[in-house]
Design a protein around this motif. Structure first.
Motif, PDB file in Angstrom:
ATOM      1  N   TYR A 330       0.865  -1.187   0.000  1.00 29.64           N
ATOM      2  CA  TYR A 330       0.000   0.000   0.000  1.00 29.64           C
ATOM      3  C   TYR A 330       0.897   1.230   0.000  1.00 29.64           C
ATOM      4  O   TYR A 330       2.076   1.145   0.372  1.00 29.64           O
ATOM      5  CB  TYR A 330      -0.883   0.031   1.253  1.00 29.64           C
ATOM      6  CG  TYR A 330      -1.767  -1.175   1.407  1.00 29.64           C
ATOM      7  CD1 TYR A 330      -2.978  -1.265   0.729  1.00 29.64           C
ATOM      8  CD2 TYR A 330      -1.390  -2.231   2.228  1.00 29.64           C
ATOM      9  CE1 TYR A 330      -3.791  -2.377   0.864  1.00 29.64           C
ATOM     10  CE2 TYR A 330      -2.199  -3.349   2.367  1.00 29.64           C
ATOM     11  CZ  TYR A 330      -3.398  -3.425   1.683  1.00 29.64           C
ATOM     12  OH  TYR A 330      -4.190  -4.517   1.805  1.00 29.64           O
TER      13      TYR A 330
ATOM     14  N   PRO B 127      -6.007   3.965  -7.633  1.00 28.48           N
ATOM     15  CA  PRO B 127      -7.006   4.521  -6.717  1.00 28.48           C
ATOM     16  C   PRO B 127      -8.418   4.164  -7.173  1.00 28.48           C
ATOM     17  O   PRO B 127      -9.141   4.993  -7.727  1.00 28.48           O
ATOM     18  CB  PRO B 127      -6.747   6.034  -6.797  1.00 28.48           C
ATOM     19  CG  PRO B 127      -6.206   6.239  -8.177  1.00 28.48           C
ATOM     20  CD  PRO B 127      -5.470   4.982  -8.556  1.00 28.48           C
ATOM     21  N   LYS B 159      -7.975  -3.032   0.231  1.00 26.60           N
ATOM     22  CA  LYS B 159      -8.547  -2.671   1.530  1.00 26.60           C
ATOM     23  C   LYS B 159     -10.021  -3.041   1.456  1.00 26.60           C
ATOM     24  O   LYS B 159     -10.634  -2.927   0.392  1.00 26.60           O
ATOM     25  CB  LYS B 159      -8.363  -1.176   1.802  1.00 26.60           C
ATOM     26  CG  LYS B 159      -6.897  -0.761   1.926  1.00 26.60           C
ATOM     27  CD  LYS B 159      -6.728   0.718   2.213  1.00 26.60           C
ATOM     28  CE  LYS B 159      -5.236   1.059   2.297  1.00 26.60           C
ATOM     29  NZ  LYS B 159      -5.013   2.505   2.551  1.00 26.60           N
ATOM     30  N   ALA B 176     -12.541   6.195   0.974  1.00 25.20           N
ATOM     31  CA  ALA B 176     -12.103   5.250  -0.062  1.00 25.20           C
ATOM     32  C   ALA B 176     -11.758   5.975  -1.358  1.00 25.20           C
ATOM     33  O   ALA B 176     -10.780   5.638  -2.034  1.00 25.20           O
ATOM     34  CB  ALA B 176     -13.194   4.204  -0.314  1.00 25.20           C
ATOM     35  N   ASP B 178     -10.672   8.997  -1.622  1.00 24.99           N
ATOM     36  CA  ASP B 178      -9.389   9.697  -1.412  1.00 24.99           C
ATOM     37  C   ASP B 178      -8.201   8.745  -1.435  1.00 24.99           C
ATOM     38  O   ASP B 178      -7.075   9.167  -1.634  1.00 24.99           O
ATOM     39  CB  ASP B 178      -9.362  10.341  -0.008  1.00 24.99           C
ATOM     40  CG  ASP B 178     -10.250  11.574   0.084  1.00 24.99           C
ATOM     41  OD1 ASP B 178     -10.692  12.069  -0.965  1.00 24.99           O
ATOM     42  OD2 ASP B 178     -10.500  12.025   1.228  1.00 24.99           O
ATOM     43  N   ASP B 179      -8.452   7.476  -1.167  1.00 25.34           N
ATOM     44  CA  ASP B 179      -7.356   6.526  -0.927  1.00 25.34           C
ATOM     45  C   ASP B 179      -6.566   6.242  -2.211  1.00 25.34           C
ATOM     46  O   ASP B 179      -7.161   6.062  -3.268  1.00 25.34           O
ATOM     47  CB  ASP B 179      -7.919   5.220  -0.370  1.00 25.34           C
ATOM     48  CG  ASP B 179      -6.886   4.428   0.398  1.00 25.34           C
ATOM     49  OD1 ASP B 179      -6.941   4.457   1.638  1.00 25.34           O
ATOM     50  OD2 ASP B 179      -6.020   3.794  -0.243  1.00 25.34           O
ATOM     51  N   VAL B 183      -9.985   0.058  -2.825  1.00 26.42           N
ATOM     52  CA  VAL B 183     -10.803  -0.194  -1.645  1.00 26.42           C
ATOM     53  C   VAL B 183     -12.109  -0.864  -2.097  1.00 26.42           C
ATOM     54  O   VAL B 183     -12.773  -0.379  -3.010  1.00 26.42           O
ATOM     55  CB  VAL B 183     -11.144   1.106  -0.889  1.00 26.42           C
ATOM     56  CG1 VAL B 183     -11.979   0.798   0.361  1.00 26.42           C
ATOM     57  CG2 VAL B 183      -9.880   1.878  -0.518  1.00 26.42           C
ATOM     58  N   ARG B 204     -14.798  12.304   6.424  1.00 28.28           N
ATOM     59  CA  ARG B 204     -14.176  10.992   6.196  1.00 28.28           C
ATOM     60  C   ARG B 204     -14.210  10.176   7.473  1.00 28.28           C
ATOM     61  O   ARG B 204     -13.939  10.706   8.551  1.00 28.28           O
ATOM     62  CB  ARG B 204     -12.714  11.150   5.764  1.00 28.28           C
ATOM     63  CG  ARG B 204     -12.509  11.332   4.278  1.00 28.28           C
ATOM     64  CD  ARG B 204     -12.847  12.729   3.826  1.00 28.28           C
ATOM     65  NE  ARG B 204     -12.675  12.900   2.388  1.00 28.28           N
ATOM     66  CZ  ARG B 204     -13.239  13.883   1.694  1.00 28.28           C
ATOM     67  NH1 ARG B 204     -14.001  14.792   2.280  1.00 28.28           N
ATOM     68  NH2 ARG B 204     -13.040  13.976   0.394  1.00 28.28           N
TER      69      ARG B 204
END
Lengths: 336, 343
Positions: A330, B127, B159, B176, B178-179, B183, B204
């Motif tokens: 990650y 992403p 994730k 998610a 933003d990650d 996800v 968030r």
């Protein structure tokens, strides 16, 4: 709807002398890279497996010759040539194969995952057909971001029988995305021939099902590949949508290191050796007065030096720290 | 399902309205589409149809077909398109109409999305957000009712979150989006119409943090998704029997918030895990092992227990369907047995 025809893809002008010289240089670099990788494998410096593209240099280089820096490619398990054709540094490629920290993937990917995101290579792929929908998606992003870029998607004849081929080409055709699908038809999906695996063996014909032009070219003729690819790139860049190019070629080595060549004859391999794309291009350039024998020899020497320096760089590079094995799963390396 | 309304409070001073779980997701998608032009949605029938559960209902009218994309029925292709778009700098939010259909797309999710950052030495980012309507209770039988979250949680590089409330449905989805990594969000279909307080503005909820929904002293009940609500109802019944149960909403399967779990079990000395996905090799097994491997093991006054989906596909007949997943009375009985008899 008008069905685009193959004629759409036969109109790109030939490369000028400087571009021809660059094409030959990249083809020689691929050939020598593959031979040197094979030699390093044989002496145990590279582990795992690898899929060599010896004999397929013209399709990789011809397809990429008109690409620009912001353009993307997606590649295959037989992807070393595509990577070099898109402009990668062979030193970092060897470093990757040698499992070194200086490799393109810092030794995490190896031959089957060689990539150069910064240079526009979104990656080789260990899954047959894996890159096809990814190419369509990258083309969708280009459209959304209003960029002038295109995606060159390489795959083999084996991938054409995967469901991913159908799904990716349908969406690309439906949405008229800037992507060029290049099937390197080298006759065999591992050991099974196209005759034994395809109900319709001409891949280019399938373009009709997706509303895009399809053309079959001699994949061992740099000029033929470039003519079709250049036209398809220009068409995609101008908003004309996707194209399918079937480049007929042949891998002169086996599928991978385990191949005993039980499924094809020596005669067949010899026949294709006579169609080797590199001597064909050299001959054509000599005949046209673009490059003489001394010029070709100088180019070969230049490539030889680049390969030797690349291997020295790889061998002198550090191996990854085993303590970092879970790094980069990650961003920030957070493991669950 | 009435217990849901009481378990969430928004940020201090924020203007909260009671809205549905589906509306909370809709609100998150709308705010992400407004805030960042790289964000786009794709999935089957998410345009004028509004999605099978009406989560995306009017978004295509507001943002256009270029950003709310109806894909052909091609799950593998759509997942690959999302991966490619994410690699090339866009922010796709992919909806599978039913999480069961993600089985058609496992290649792109598992081999590509999850692994690209690592395989490429940290030089790639995917992403990607995948929304998964999941779970039993709708009478849709075996191919439209599964809870497959443990599959995805087994894959390094993904994730996995499972919001139980409208508040978390919005906050985890925005986190998610933003990650920088893929996800996967499991949304239980029976939760879509449930309501709870949700702040109007964007916020968030951190991925990887469990929430204690009900503090208690006698037992820790760790639940996921819809089971959080059943566990809370069971806790109320247990209170009537003089037992004080702590209920933890796991929220995130990967990363797993083991610190909150260990701390809770150390205090309560008993552990019951509850999830709808099949019990065998499920998230409850991982939680049990995490406790067994921790200092909390020495504090246990009873064996660890798990409740999960029965070892069968989700059946059709209502009585069978109900029997295939844990119910409030199952949770109450298991917890009471642990507290009263230590077994």
């Amino acid at each position: 709807m008008d069905q685009p025809t193959a004629d759409t893809l036969t109109q790109a002008p030939p490369p000028d002398a400087a571009r021809q010289r660059e094409a030959l240089r990249r083809m020689l670099l691929i050939r020598r890279f593959e031979e040197a990788a094979e030699e390093a494998y044989m002496r145990g410096a590279i582990h795992g497996t690898m899929h060599l593209s010896i004999g397929q240099e013209a399709s990789a280089v011809g397809a990429c010759l008109d690409l620009e820096t912001g353009d993307y490619i997606t590649s295959t398990h037989r992807g070393h040539g595509h990577c070099i054709a898109k402009g990668a540094d062979v030193a970092r490629m060897f470093a990757e194969f040698f499992g070194r920290e200086t490799g393109y993937c810092r030794g995490r990917g190896g031959s089957m995952h060689i990539a150069d995101i910064a240079g526009g290579n979104l990656g080789a792929n260990g899954i047959v057909g894996g890159g096809l929908p990814i190419a369509t998606g990258a083309a969708l992003a280009i459209r959304q971001q209003r960029r002038a870029a295109v995606v060159m998607c390489f795959f083999g004849d084996g991938a054409v029988n995967e469901g991913a081929f159908h799904e990716a080409l349908n969406m690309a055709g439906l949405w008229k995305l800037p992507v060029i699908f290049v099937c390197e038809n080298n006759k065999y999906g591992m050991s099974v021939s196209t005759e034994r695996s395809m109900a319709v063996p001409r891949v280019a014909e399938r373009a009709r099902a997706y509303g895009m032009p399809g053309v079959r070219v001699d994949g061992n003729d740099l000029f033929a590949v470039h003519r079709a690819a250049g036209a398809a790139i220009a068409r995609a860049r101008a908003g004309g949508g996707p194209s399918l190019i079937e480049a007929e070629t042949y891998r002169l080595r086996g599928h991978s290191r385990s191949d005993r060549n039980r499924y094809r004859s020596k005669e067949e391999i010899e026949h294709w050796r006579g169609l080797d794309p590199i001597p064909r291009l050299e001959r054509a350039m000599r005949d046209a007065g673009v490059l003489d024998a001394a010029g070709i020899a100088a180019l070969r020497a230049e490539v030889e030096a680049e390969i030797a320096a690349a291997i020295a760089f790889a061998e002198g590079s550090p191996v990854p720290d085993p303590g970092e094995v879970t790094r980069d799963v990650y961003e920030g390396g957070i493991a669950a | 399902m009435n217990a849901i309304v009481s378990i969430d409070t928004g940020p201090e001073g924020a203007a909260c309205r009671d809205i549905s779980y589906a509306d909370a997701i809709h609100e998150a998608l709308r705010s992400a589409l407004e805030a960042d032009e790289r964000v786009f949605l794709l999935g089957e029938d998410i345009g004028v149809y509004g999605g099978a559960f009406q989560v995306t209902r009017d978004l295509v009218h507001r943002f256009g077909e270029g950003r709310v994309i109806d894909t052909p029925i091609a799950e593998l292709g759509a997942a690959g398109v999302a991966v490619g778009a994410a690699l090339a700098g866009s922010r796709p939010v992919l909806e599978f109409q039913f999480s069961d259909f993600a089985t058609l797309a496992m290649e792109q999710i598992v081999n590509q999305a999850a692994k690209l950052r690592y395989m490429l030495g940290g030089n790639a980012s995917v992403p990607l957000v995948i929304r998964m309507p999941a779970g039993a209770g709708t009478g849709a039988a075996a191919q439209h009712s599964q809870s497959l979250e443990a599959w995805f949680a087994h894959v390094p590089g993904l994730k996995v979150v499972q919001p139980a409330t409208p508040h978390d449905a919005k906050g985890l989805l925005l986190a998610a989006i933003d990650d920088p990594d893929p996800v996967v969000i499991f949304e239980h279909k029976l939760l879509y119409k449930t309501t709870g307080p949700v702040p109007a503005e964007a916020y968030r909820v951190p991925i990887g943090k469990a929430a204690i929904r009900r503090p208690g002293r006698d037992i820790t009940i760790v639940a996921t998704g819809i089971m959080v609500h059943r566990a809370l109802e069971a806790a109320e019944r247990l209170a009537g029997r003089g037992h004080d149960a702590e209920v933890i909403d796991l929220r995130s399967l990967r990363p797993l918030d083991t610190a909150t779990l260990i701390d809770s079990v150390t205090r309560t000395t008993r552990l019951l895990c509850v999830h709808e996905s099949v019990k065998m090799l499920g998230i409850g097994a991982e939680i049990s092992a995490a406790i067994a491997e921790s200092a909390a093991f020495d504090r246990l006054d009873a064996p660890i227990r798990r409740l999960g989906g029965a070892d069968c596909p989700i059946p059709y007949a209502p009585g069978l369907e109900r029997a295939a997943v844990p119910q409030v009375e199952d949770i109450e009985a298991a917890a009471a047995r642990l507290i009263e008899r230590g077994e």
